[in-house]
Scaffold this active site. Structure first.
Site, short mmCIF file in Angstrom:
data_model
loop_
_atom_site.label_atom_id
_atom_site.label_comp_id
_atom_site.label_asym_id
_atom_site.label_seq_id
_atom_site.Cartn_x
_atom_site.Cartn_y
_atom_site.Cartn_z
N ASN A 58 0.90 -1.12 -0.03
CA ASN A 58 -0.16 -0.05 -0.03
C ASN A 58 0.84 1.27 0.04
OD1 ASN A 58 -1.88 2.19 0.53
ND2 ASN A 58 -2.39 1.52 2.59
N LYS A 96 0.08 4.34 -0.28
CA LYS A 96 -0.61 5.52 0.23
C LYS A 96 -0.55 6.78 -0.81
CE LYS A 96 0.26 3.46 4.77
NZ LYS A 96 -0.33 3.38 6.06
N HIS A 117 -9.63 0.68 4.77
CA HIS A 117 -8.27 0.98 5.55
C HIS A 117 -8.51 1.62 6.69
CE1 HIS A 117 -4.06 2.25 6.09
NE2 HIS A 117 -3.72 1.06 5.85
N GLU A 130 -7.01 4.12 7.84
CA GLU A 130 -6.79 5.78 7.64
C GLU A 130 -8.06 6.20 6.76
OE1 GLU A 130 -2.99 5.32 5.47
OE2 GLU A 130 -1.99 4.80 7.53
N GLU A 190 -5.24 -5.39 10.37
CA GLU A 190 -4.07 -4.25 10.70
C GLU A 190 -4.42 -3.89 12.00
OE1 GLU A 190 -2.18 -3.06 6.80
OE2 GLU A 190 -3.96 -1.72 7.14
N GLY A 206 2.24 2.27 10.56
CA GLY A 206 3.45 3.24 10.62
C GLY A 206 4.07 3.81 11.58
N SER A 238 3.72 -2.30 10.14
CA SER A 238 5.11 -2.30 10.23
C SER A 238 5.70 -3.62 10.08
CB SER A 238 5.43 -1.78 11.87
OG SER A 238 4.89 -0.57 11.93
N GLY A 261 2.94 -1.37 4.33
CA GLY A 261 3.03 0.31 3.70
C GLY A 261 4.07 0.75 3.56
N GLY A 262 4.80 1.18 4.52
CA GLY A 262 6.03 1.97 4.50
C GLY A 262 7.18 1.03 3.69
C1 PEP Z 1 -0.87 0.08 5.84
O1 PEP Z 1 -0.98 1.18 5.65
O2 PEP Z 1 -1.63 -0.87 5.46
C2 PEP Z 1 0.32 -0.51 6.86
C3 PEP Z 1 0.53 -1.88 7.16
O3 PEP Z 1 1.41 0.37 7.09
P1 PEP Z 1 2.98 0.01 7.51
O4 PEP Z 1 3.42 -1.16 6.93
O5 PEP Z 1 3.68 1.14 7.21
O6 PEP Z 1 2.79 0.01 9.08
#
Ligand code: PEP
Length: 259
Positions: A9, A11, A96, A98, A168, A174, A214, A235-236
């Site tokens: 993802n 973002k 999600h 967010e 999640e 994040g 993460s 994500g990151g």
């Molecule tokens: C996400 O945005 O779905 C996510 C899991 O982000 P991160 O891996 O950065 O925690």
């Protein structure tokens, strides 16, 4: 055996140009690999079309990070499933945290979006997860069950068995703080048990459950080794070539061990 699925993802990050460089790097890393893992990248809307072109005949599918559930109409700023079909997108992340937190997305909307995604042959990745306060108050399982009740309302068993559910925990997204493999497994197992209650054992066996929060190169193998975790929503680390490819290869290692 369920096939592992690693989805990135992105973002609201990057440009068409930087996203293309990233995809070319993934393509070149994966080009000589025999993979038994599904790999999905989810760039921002503006980069989807280029991403679809760059991944044609490669081992990567493209997903959107959201979509509206209507086909067309006066829904300013939204993108419809027909538009995603038109550019060749095959996955969509729905619900999600967010989206839920910043844009007021509710379980009922997620439910409409899941129905619409299936109707238009787009594979939904449905996110659920609790806040830190809920985690600390031991309310995780009951909260996630309530999210599933809302999201899966009137979704028939044949579709439910195709679902990808991403667990999640919001406190792990994040933040660099990740659930331990045991903690993630406990919740993913309870999600599978609840799917069994809502549907049947066959659906529960088939549904794929990802962990997200993460996930990095150095913790992926441990998390993905858990029996009820069938992949990761990243994500990151999905914006970093070495990290994302390492996570894919961790999933691949497991698929080889298990077969
Ligand atoms: C996400 O945005 O779905 C996510 C899991 O982000 P991160 O891996 O950065 O925690």
């Amino acid at each position: 055996m369920r096939k592992q699925i690693i989805a990135g993802n992105w973002k609201m990050n990057g440009t068409i140009a930087s996203g293309s460089i990233l995809i070319e790097a993934f393509n070149s890393f994966l080009s000589d690999k025999e993979l038994n893992v599904d790999v999905v990248v989810c760039p921002p809307f503006t980069a989807l079309e280029r991403a679809v072109c760059l991944t044609r005949d490669k081992h990567i599918e493209v997903g959107a990070q959201n979509m509206d559930y209507h086909d067309a109409g006066a829904y300013t700023g939204e993108v419809s499933p027909l538009m995603l079909n038109e550019v060749g997108v095959t996955y969509v992340i729905l619900g999600h945290s967010e989206r839920r937190e910043y844009y007021g997305e509710m379980d009922s909307m997620v439910n409409e979006k899941i129905k619409s995604a299936f109707h238009h042959n787009i594979q939904p990745i449905v996110c659920v997860g609790e806040s830190l306060a809920q985690w600390e108050a031991n309310e995780t399982i009951s909260f996630i069950h309530s999210q599933l009740d809302g999201a899966l309302k009137d979704i028939p068993a044949e579709q439910a068995s195709e679902l990808i559910i991403a667990y999640e925990p919001i406190w792990a997204i994040g933040t660099g703080r990740t659930a331990t493999a045991d903690q993630a497994e406990e919740v993913c197992k309870s999600i599978r048990q609840y799917i069994n209650e809502l549907y049947n054992g066959n659906v529960a066996d088939k549904v794929r459950i990802q962990y997200g929060g993460s996930v990095k190169a150095d913790n992926a193998l441990k998390i993905l080794s858990e029996p009820n975790i069938d992949g990761a929503l990243v994500g990151g680390a999905s914006l970093l070539v070495d990290d994302f490819t390492s996570i894919i290869m961790a999933a691949q290692e497991l698929s080889v061990t298990e077969s």
